[in-house]
Design an enzyme around this catalytic site. Sequence first.
Site, PDB file in Angstrom:
ATOM      1  CG  ASP A   1     -77.016 107.781   6.204  1.00 49.64           C
ATOM      2  OD1 ASP A   1     -77.932 108.776   6.127  1.00 49.64           O
ATOM      3  OD2 ASP A   1     -75.903 108.067   6.718  1.00 49.64           O
TER       4      ASP A   1
ATOM      5  CG  ASP B   1     -76.263 110.025   3.062  1.00 52.15           C
ATOM      6  OD1 ASP B   1     -77.353 110.267   3.821  1.00 52.15           O
ATOM      7  OD2 ASP B   1     -75.171 109.481   3.711  1.00 52.15           O
TER       8      ASP B   1
ATOM      9  CG  ASP C   1     -80.565 110.827   4.780  1.00 49.18           C
ATOM     10  OD1 ASP C   1     -80.646 110.028   4.250  1.00 49.18           O
ATOM     11  OD2 ASP C   1     -79.632 111.275   5.591  1.00 49.18           O
TER      12      ASP C   1
ATOM     13  CB  SER D   1     -75.446 113.185   5.527  1.00 48.02           C
ATOM     14  OG  SER D   1     -76.566 112.467   5.935  1.00 48.02           O
TER      15      SER D   1
END
Length: 446
Positions: free
Chosen positions: A244, A242, A240, A103
Site C-alpha cells: 500500500d 503489503d 512495502d 505492512s
Amino acid sequence: MTRKYFGTDGIRGQVGEGAITPDFMLRLGYAAGKVLGANGSGRKRILIGKDTRVSGYMFEAALEAGLINAGVDVGLLGPMPTPAIAYLTRTFHAQAGIVISASHNPYQDNGIKFFSADGSKLPDKVEAEIEAALDLPMETAKDLGKAWRIDDAVGRYIEFCKASTPWRYSLQGLNIVLDCANGATYHIAPKVFRELGAEVHAIGIQPDGVNINLECGSTKPQQLQKAVVERGADLGIAFDGDGDRVMFVDKNGTLIDGDQLLFLIAIHRQQFLGGCSGVVGTQMSNYGFELALKDRAIPFNRAKVGDRYVLEMMYKNGWTLGGESSGHIVCTDVTTTGDGIISALQVLRAVSDFGEPLDQLTGKMEMLPQHMINVRLASRDGVLEHSDVQEAVAQVETKLANSGRVLLRPSGTEPLIRVMVEGKDPETVKQLAGEIAKVVERVGNN
C-alpha cells in the site's frame, strides 16, 4: 464505545503476544462473522488475504475456522496486496475483506485489517461492535459456512491496475527496477509493468516467510538505489510488504518520497486533467511541499498522521488526492484505499505527459531540511501546554519568519515527545530543534 484491540490501522503486534495469537484470531473470526454477517439475507461471504510472512498461514486458518463457525462463507485469496483485497471485496460483493499483514514491519510482527463491503476501512462503530462480540461464547452455527480458494485473484487485480491508466497507455521504452520487499506484490507488480510495456528488473521477489521488508522495500531502499545506478535504469520503484506504500528512485539513485510523488500527481492533474481540487497531507508533510502547492494555487490541508485521518479529511473536503511522506498515497477517483502499484502508475503517467525525466520533475519542488529530536520523558502530561514550552516554540517560529515550521507531537507508543523543525538552512534547523528539545526535556523530567 472504547476500543481495546483496534488501533488507527487495525490490530497489530508481535506474533505470540497480546492479540496476535491463534486463539484470539479464532475468536476474532467468529466475532467478525457474527457482526458483519448480521445484516441482509442470503449467504454471507468474507474474503481473506495476506502478505508473505510465515505466521500468515496460522492466522488465516484460525480466522477461517472462526468465520465458518459463525456461518459465513470464506474466500481465500492467498498472498495479495492490501489494496487488492479492498478491490476484490467490492467486486465479489462480499460483506467484508480481511487482510493479514503488518505492512512495513518485520516478519516477527503481524496484524489484521478489515475492509467494508465498499472497500473502505471499517467505521469505528463497527470495530467496537466486533470487540464487544469477542466476549460472546462461540456457538456452532446450524448452517456452517464453506471455504473456497479464489484462483483468479491475481489476474483480476492485475487487470484492475492496468485499467487505472488510459486506453492504449504504454510504458514502452522505459527501463525500471522494481523492489517488491519480498512481500505481497512479488508476483503481481512485475507483471503489471511488463504487460504495460516496460523493461523490468525485479528484486525482492523471493519471499521465504521471514525476509519480508528485510533490508529491502520502501523503508530500506538502498538495494534499489544501487541497482538503478548499476543497471543504468530510468528509475526505480519500491513497495512495502503489503503493497500500500510506494517510493521512487530517480536515475541518479536519489530517493523520491511520498510528498514529492504527491506533488507530481497534483501538478499533472492541474495541467493535463482539468485541475486539482486540493491535496491532503499530514502533520509530517514537508513544508516545501505545502509552499510548492501554494505557488500553483492548489489548496492543501494537513491531517493527523495515519491514512484513516487523511481519508477522512479528503472526504470532508470533497478532494480525491492525499497521502503521507511515507509513500502511502490515496487517489479516491481510482480506488478506495492507498495502493502502491496504482500510485506508481499515476506518477509514471505524469512523467510521460510532462515529457521530462523524474529527476527534473522533482526539481520543481524544493524540499526543506527537517530535523527531528525524540525527547524521552518521565511524564508527558501537560508538557505541550506548559508556558515555557509554548514560549520556546513561539521564539523559534519568530526566528523562522514564515520560512519554516515547528511541530511537537507525542509518540503514540512510547513516552516521547517528537520535536521537529523545518526551515531553509539545515544547520539553523538543527540548532532550533535542539533549543526546543532542551526546554521540553527540562519540563517533562521535573
